[in-house]
Motif scaffolding. Structure first.
Motif, PDB file in Angstrom:
ATOM      1  N   TYR A 120      37.848   5.009 -36.546  1.00 24.79           N
ATOM      2  CA  TYR A 120      37.393   3.614 -36.548  1.00 24.79           C
ATOM      3  C   TYR A 120      36.275   3.368 -35.533  1.00 24.79           C
ATOM      4  O   TYR A 120      35.903   2.239 -35.290  1.00 24.79           O
ATOM      5  N   LEU A 147      33.359   1.328 -36.886  1.00 25.01           N
ATOM      6  CA  LEU A 147      33.745  -0.065 -37.117  1.00 25.01           C
ATOM      7  C   LEU A 147      33.788  -0.833 -35.806  1.00 25.01           C
ATOM      8  O   LEU A 147      33.225  -1.920 -35.709  1.00 25.01           O
ATOM      9  N   GLU A 177      38.820  -1.872 -43.708  1.00 20.99           N
ATOM     10  CA  GLU A 177      38.281  -0.528 -43.494  1.00 20.99           C
ATOM     11  C   GLU A 177      39.296   0.525 -43.913  1.00 20.99           C
ATOM     12  O   GLU A 177      38.941   1.533 -44.522  1.00 20.99           O
TER      13      GLU A 177
END
Length: 162
Positions: A99, A102, A125
């Motif tokens: 992640y 993100l 996501e």
């Protein structure tokens, strides 16, 4: 001021315009990335080989910088916003490496998303990764390695690669 930076402001007509230009350039910056970095550093700080005074000095330095970006206040709305931001920072710090893109993107937004919106973004996501069959980077490297070696093995054995 660094020489290269001073070149940006060297032709200001007055000191008032100079300070206004500097304020305009830096005042509107979103400090979420630095706040996140400081909070993560404070949370993971260990004394290690440093003396207590050195360790405390490092910690106080980070706390002082945090206080500069997020001064103490009594306004209840601002306190709630600050508490929500702290939850966002803790959530981001706890996410896995997959992640990283993100949370870099979310920290660079003009205003930090609320905790609820952050949770929605992470869930989206996760769904996107599942639908697109995206694997964490460590597994995908292993898959590429395995696939490459399978194709080589198949050629050696006289099989056609799929």
């Amino acid at each position: 001021m660094e020489p290269k930076l001073s070149e940006l402001f060297s032709y200001s007509e007055s000191s008032l315009l100079l300070w206004k230009s500097v304020k305009d350039m830096y005042d509107s910056q979103n400090n979420s990335v630095r706040i996140f970095q400081l909070k993560k550093s404070v949370a993971s700080l260990k004394q290690g080989d440093h003396s207590f005074v050195q360790h405390l000095g490092s910690m106080k330095s980070m706390w002082n910088e945090l206080d500069m970006y997020r001064p103490h206040m009594t306004d209840s709305a601002m306190l709630l916003k600050k508490a929500d931001e702290d939850k966002v920072f803790q959530l981001l710090a706890s996410l896995g490496a997959e992640y990283k893109d993100l949370h870099s993107h979310l920290l660079m937004t003009q205003e930090l998303p609320s905790f609820t919106n952050m949770c929605h973004a992470v869930q989206k996501e996760e769904i996107r990764r599942r639908v697109m069959n995206v694997e964490p980077k460590s597994n995908s490297k292993a898959r590429v390695f395995t696939t490459n070696h399978k194709a080589t093995d198949d050629r050696v054995l006289g099989k056609k690669a799929d």
